[in-house]
Design a protein around this motif. Structure first.
Motif, PDB file in Angstrom:
ATOM      1  N   MET A   1      11.162 -12.719 -11.581  1.00 57.07           N
ATOM      2  CA  MET A   1      11.173 -11.408 -11.118  1.00 57.07           C
ATOM      3  C   MET A   1       9.857 -10.406 -10.985  1.00 57.07           C
ATOM      4  SD  MET A   1      14.061  -8.741 -12.575  1.00 57.07           S
ATOM      5  CE  MET A   1      14.417  -7.356 -11.697  1.00 57.07           C
ATOM      6  N   THR A   2       9.711  -9.781 -10.185  1.00 56.54           N
ATOM      7  CA  THR A   2       8.456  -8.986 -10.157  1.00 56.54           C
ATOM      8  C   THR A   2       8.642  -7.755 -11.088  1.00 56.54           C
ATOM      9  OG1 THR A   2       8.310  -9.256  -7.766  1.00 56.54           O
ATOM     10  CG2 THR A   2       6.929  -7.564  -8.671  1.00 56.54           C
ATOM     11  N   THR A   3       7.612  -7.721 -11.859  1.00 56.33           N
ATOM     12  CA  THR A   3       7.596  -6.476 -12.928  1.00 56.33           C
ATOM     13  C   THR A   3       7.216  -5.320 -12.272  1.00 56.33           C
ATOM     14  OG1 THR A   3       5.112  -6.752 -13.493  1.00 56.33           O
ATOM     15  CG2 THR A   3       6.802  -8.288 -14.744  1.00 56.33           C
ATOM     16  N   SER A   4       7.548  -4.053 -13.222  1.00 54.36           N
ATOM     17  CA  SER A   4       7.326  -2.922 -12.890  1.00 54.36           C
ATOM     18  C   SER A   4       5.784  -2.578 -12.501  1.00 54.36           C
ATOM     19  CB  SER A   4       7.704  -1.759 -13.645  1.00 54.36           C
ATOM     20  OG  SER A   4       9.233  -1.784 -13.961  1.00 54.36           O
ATOM     21  N   GLU A   5       4.964  -3.191 -13.434  1.00 60.00           N
ATOM     22  CA  GLU A   5       3.405  -3.080 -13.067  1.00 60.00           C
ATOM     23  C   GLU A   5       3.118  -3.779 -11.838  1.00 60.00           C
ATOM     24  OE1 GLU A   5      -0.056  -1.810 -13.692  1.00 60.00           O
ATOM     25  OE2 GLU A   5       1.416  -1.341 -15.067  1.00 60.00           O
ATOM     26  N   GLU A   6       3.656  -4.897 -11.428  1.00 56.78           N
ATOM     27  CA  GLU A   6       3.157  -5.714 -10.231  1.00 56.78           C
ATOM     28  C   GLU A   6       3.815  -4.934  -8.804  1.00 56.78           C
ATOM     29  OE1 GLU A   6       3.472 -10.237 -11.497  1.00 56.78           O
ATOM     30  OE2 GLU A   6       5.520  -9.172 -11.068  1.00 56.78           O
ATOM     31  N   LEU A   7       4.839  -4.334  -9.247  1.00 58.29           N
ATOM     32  CA  LEU A   7       5.414  -3.394  -8.096  1.00 58.29           C
ATOM     33  C   LEU A   7       4.483  -2.021  -7.738  1.00 58.29           C
ATOM     34  CD1 LEU A   7       9.505  -3.518  -8.538  1.00 58.29           C
ATOM     35  CD2 LEU A   7       8.175  -4.590  -6.702  1.00 58.29           C
ATOM     36  N   ARG A   8       4.289  -1.628  -8.990  1.00 58.38           N
ATOM     37  CA  ARG A   8       3.039  -0.514  -8.636  1.00 58.38           C
ATOM     38  C   ARG A   8       1.710  -0.817  -8.070  1.00 58.38           C
ATOM     39  NH1 ARG A   8       5.321   1.182 -13.607  1.00 58.38           N
ATOM     40  NH2 ARG A   8       3.812  -0.189 -14.951  1.00 58.38           N
ATOM     41  N   ALA A   9       1.308  -2.156  -8.352  1.00 64.35           N
ATOM     42  CA  ALA A   9       0.184  -2.791  -7.826  1.00 64.35           C
ATOM     43  C   ALA A   9       0.302  -2.955  -6.353  1.00 64.35           C
ATOM     44  CB  ALA A   9      -0.406  -3.831  -8.580  1.00 64.35           C
ATOM     45  N   LEU A  10       1.559  -3.435  -6.209  1.00 65.01           N
ATOM     46  CA  LEU A  10       1.929  -3.534  -4.685  1.00 65.01           C
ATOM     47  C   LEU A  10       1.948  -2.157  -3.823  1.00 65.01           C
ATOM     48  CD1 LEU A  10       2.751  -5.482  -2.262  1.00 65.01           C
ATOM     49  CD2 LEU A  10       5.088  -5.279  -3.163  1.00 65.01           C
ATOM     50  N   ARG A  11       2.527  -1.390  -4.474  1.00 61.47           N
ATOM     51  CA  ARG A  11       2.481  -0.012  -3.737  1.00 61.47           C
ATOM     52  C   ARG A  11       1.105   0.629  -3.411  1.00 61.47           C
ATOM     53  NH1 ARG A  11       6.742   3.160  -3.116  1.00 61.47           N
ATOM     54  NH2 ARG A  11       7.945   1.910  -4.801  1.00 61.47           N
ATOM     55  N   GLY A  12       0.294   0.385  -4.598  1.00 64.95           N
ATOM     56  CA  GLY A  12      -0.981   1.173  -4.466  1.00 64.95           C
ATOM     57  C   GLY A  12      -1.830   0.384  -3.457  1.00 64.95           C
ATOM     58  N   ALA A  13      -1.450  -1.068  -3.440  1.00 70.79           N
ATOM     59  CA  ALA A  13      -2.460  -1.819  -2.393  1.00 70.79           C
ATOM     60  C   ALA A  13      -2.029  -1.537  -1.046  1.00 70.79           C
ATOM     61  CB  ALA A  13      -2.023  -3.420  -2.488  1.00 70.79           C
ATOM     62  N   VAL A  14      -0.887  -1.275  -0.678  1.00 72.17           N
ATOM     63  CA  VAL A  14      -0.406  -0.975   0.697  1.00 72.17           C
ATOM     64  C   VAL A  14      -0.927   0.628   1.028  1.00 72.17           C
ATOM     65  CG1 VAL A  14       1.515  -0.846   2.295  1.00 72.17           C
ATOM     66  CG2 VAL A  14       1.586  -2.479   0.489  1.00 72.17           C
ATOM     67  N   ALA A  15      -0.761   1.261   0.035  1.00 70.56           N
ATOM     68  CA  ALA A  15      -1.006   2.685   0.080  1.00 70.56           C
ATOM     69  C   ALA A  15      -2.633   3.070   0.461  1.00 70.56           C
ATOM     70  CB  ALA A  15      -0.682   3.645  -1.241  1.00 70.56           C
ATOM     71  N   ASP A  16      -3.413   2.091  -0.084  1.00 68.57           N
ATOM     72  CA  ASP A  16      -4.679   2.225  -0.027  1.00 68.57           C
ATOM     73  C   ASP A  16      -5.127   1.791   1.484  1.00 68.57           C
ATOM     74  OD1 ASP A  16      -5.197   3.043  -2.363  1.00 68.57           O
ATOM     75  OD2 ASP A  16      -5.927   1.399  -3.474  1.00 68.57           O
ATOM     76  N   LEU A  17      -4.418   0.730   1.653  1.00 66.29           N
ATOM     77  CA  LEU A  17      -4.741   0.115   3.245  1.00 66.29           C
ATOM     78  C   LEU A  17      -4.185   1.061   4.119  1.00 66.29           C
ATOM     79  CD1 LEU A  17      -5.379  -2.095   5.354  1.00 66.29           C
ATOM     80  CD2 LEU A  17      -2.946  -2.900   4.820  1.00 66.29           C
ATOM     81  N   MET A  18      -3.273   1.868   4.053  1.00 64.66           N
ATOM     82  CA  MET A  18      -2.633   2.734   5.023  1.00 64.66           C
ATOM     83  C   MET A  18      -3.548   3.889   5.105  1.00 64.66           C
ATOM     84  SD  MET A  18      -0.207   1.194   6.711  1.00 64.66           S
ATOM     85  CE  MET A  18      -1.027  -0.179   6.546  1.00 64.66           C
ATOM     86  N   ALA A  19      -4.154   4.152   3.985  1.00 66.95           N
ATOM     87  CA  ALA A  19      -5.069   5.386   3.990  1.00 66.95           C
ATOM     88  C   ALA A  19      -6.523   5.114   4.733  1.00 66.95           C
ATOM     89  CB  ALA A  19      -5.506   5.687   2.444  1.00 66.95           C
ATOM     90  N   LYS A  20      -6.611   3.987   5.268  1.00 67.37           N
ATOM     91  CA  LYS A  20      -7.747   3.803   5.632  1.00 67.37           C
ATOM     92  C   LYS A  20      -7.697   4.025   7.374  1.00 67.37           C
ATOM     93  CE  LYS A  20      -9.329  -0.231   2.823  1.00 67.37           C
ATOM     94  NZ  LYS A  20      -9.515  -1.475   2.615  1.00 67.37           N
ATOM     95  N   HIS A  21      -6.496   4.186   7.825  1.00 70.94           N
ATOM     96  CA  HIS A  21      -6.124   4.354   9.171  1.00 70.94           C
ATOM     97  C   HIS A  21      -6.723   3.730  10.104  1.00 70.94           C
ATOM     98  CE1 HIS A  21      -4.428   8.311   7.766  1.00 70.94           C
ATOM     99  NE2 HIS A  21      -5.544   8.559   7.131  1.00 70.94           N
ATOM    100  N   LEU A  22      -6.502   2.351  10.060  1.00 73.95           N
ATOM    101  CA  LEU A  22      -7.102   1.327  10.813  1.00 73.95           C
ATOM    102  C   LEU A  22      -6.391   1.313  12.171  1.00 73.95           C
ATOM    103  CD1 LEU A  22      -7.488  -1.419   8.190  1.00 73.95           C
ATOM    104  CD2 LEU A  22      -9.268   0.033   9.162  1.00 73.95           C
ATOM    105  N   PRO A  23      -6.961   0.938  13.168  1.00 77.11           N
ATOM    106  CA  PRO A  23      -6.254   0.729  14.589  1.00 77.11           C
ATOM    107  C   PRO A  23      -4.956  -0.636  14.037  1.00 77.11           C
ATOM    108  CG  PRO A  23      -8.557   0.501  14.882  1.00 77.11           C
ATOM    109  CD  PRO A  23      -8.438   0.597  13.390  1.00 77.11           C
ATOM    110  N   ASP A  24      -3.955  -0.476  14.926  1.00 81.39           N
ATOM    111  CA  ASP A  24      -2.781  -1.449  14.852  1.00 81.39           C
ATOM    112  C   ASP A  24      -3.302  -2.756  14.405  1.00 81.39           C
ATOM    113  OD1 ASP A  24      -1.054   0.699  14.737  1.00 81.39           O
ATOM    114  OD2 ASP A  24      -0.213   0.323  16.583  1.00 81.39           O
ATOM    115  N   ASP A  25      -3.948  -3.438  15.583  1.00 80.44           N
ATOM    116  CA  ASP A  25      -4.358  -4.792  15.202  1.00 80.44           C
ATOM    117  C   ASP A  25      -5.251  -5.094  13.868  1.00 80.44           C
ATOM    118  OD1 ASP A  25      -3.110  -5.490  17.822  1.00 80.44           O
ATOM    119  OD2 ASP A  25      -4.899  -5.300  18.998  1.00 80.44           O
TER     120      ASP A  25
END
Length: 352
Positions: A1-25
């Protein structure tokens, strides 16, 4: 089972990627490199074998930026459909490519004015049972324009089934729809004796598509909740920064009430979405799902509309992003069934 810390890291990683505003591809390739396209894919097919909680976390962050890529259609809905039909051959051929980000798949089930799978599809498969030809029309097919493969619900001699079709093959016409949400790519797909192949057990198509939609709704709820929270924060920040008559507009009672109402709706949507993700698959969870789908749809629409009101004149302009959240809210509210449909389903589930 994924821990709370792992979920926070996952959320942060996705948020960081989306903050780059990359083209869709480019963003799609990055999601694949991070293993996010294969979250639901079983490990034997190269995926992470994760569950709805992890997907819900990713969906919240994608929802915040109104991500336009085919994550919901390919990485969630298709994977859940293949899990429901239990076709090892299709899984081996498709899931690894989805995980790697090298293929995109769309699912076609809706007909007429409904966005739910019909009990008796008008689209039909005839001819050789092993290599049938499909005829009919599917509506509101998510991301069909860029798909390399379609999974289609169609009737047959054995009952409604799931069929794989090449969208670039003979007898298939894909037409993009003009909708209120330009970031949600919906299409009509017509079949005229289009070659197809049977997927899974014949006659189990409606059950398979319904199960896939239910499991995939966890991601849609997460998207709605994340986007609603972002729209609420957008209004909050504007109310603090915009001054009129020498005061921040957030100090005016009318604006305070709007922001408070938005906070309540957005945070309740987040709670509902995360609860459904946590209990997905447990006994009686469909009732919770149905209630959350009705609530989150309405909450997102309310927050999206109120965000525009808080922004005043600038909120109504095309250049400001506020309208994009309301457009996505309107689109999401119908994507897997309307709020009244979900509430009726909830009443049926609890025996009311």
């Amino acid at each position: 089972m994924t821990t709370s810390e792992e979920l926070r890291a996952l959320r942060g990683a996705v948020a960081d990627l989306m903050a780059k505003h990359l083209p869709d591809d480019r963003a799609w390739s990055e999601l694949a490199a991070m293993g996010l396209l294969g979250l639901l894919v079983p490990e034997q097919y190269g995926g992470a074998g994760a569950g709805p909680v992890e997907v819900g976390v990713v969906a919240e962050e994608l929802g915040r930026v109104l991500f336009a890529g085919p994550y919901l259609s390919t990485a969630v809905l298709t994977v859940n459909l293949l899990a429901a039909v239990d076709d090892p051959g299709q899984c081996a051929a498709v899931l690894a490519a989805i995980t790697a980000g090298t293929t995109r798949v769309a699912v076609a089930f809706a007909e007429g004015d409904s966005t739910r799978p019909p009990a008796q599809p008008a689209t039909s498969a005839a001819g050789d049972p092993e290599r049938p030809l499909l005829t009919g029309e599917k509506r509101f097919v998510l991301d069909a324009e860029d798909a390399a493969l379609l999974y289609v619900l169609a009737s047959s001699a054995a009952g409604p089934g799931v069929f794989a079709v090449d969208p670039a093959g003979p007898g298939v016409t894909v037409r993009a729809l003009t909708t209120v949400d330009q970031s949600r790519r919906l299409c009509d797909v017509r079949f005229a004796d289009a070659p197809a192949s049977v997927v899974g057990v014949p006659g189990t198509g409606v059950e398979a598509f319904t199960a896939a939609l239910d499991r995939s709704a966890v991601a849609l709820l997460g998207e709605q909740a994340g986007a609603a929270r972002c729209a609420m924060e957008m209004a909050r920040d504007y109310a603090k920064a915009r001054y009129q008559f020498g005061r921040a507009i957030g100090s005016f009672q009318a604006v305070k009430h709007m922001c408070a109402d938005m906070l309540l709706e957005a945070e309740s949507a987040v709670s509902a979405a995360r609860h459904v993700a946590a209990v997905a698959g447990s006994p009686g969870w469909i009732a919770d799902l149905a209630l959350a789908q009705g609530y989150c749809s309405d909450a997102f629409v309310f927050v999206g509309a109120t965000n525009i009101q808080v922004h005043g004149g600038i909120g109504f302009t095309w250049e400001h992003p506020a309208h994009r959240y309301l457009r996505r809210a309107r689109s999401d509210a119908q994507l897997f069934g309307s709020p009244p449909w979900h509430r009726e389903r909830y009443l049926q589930e609890i025996g009311a």
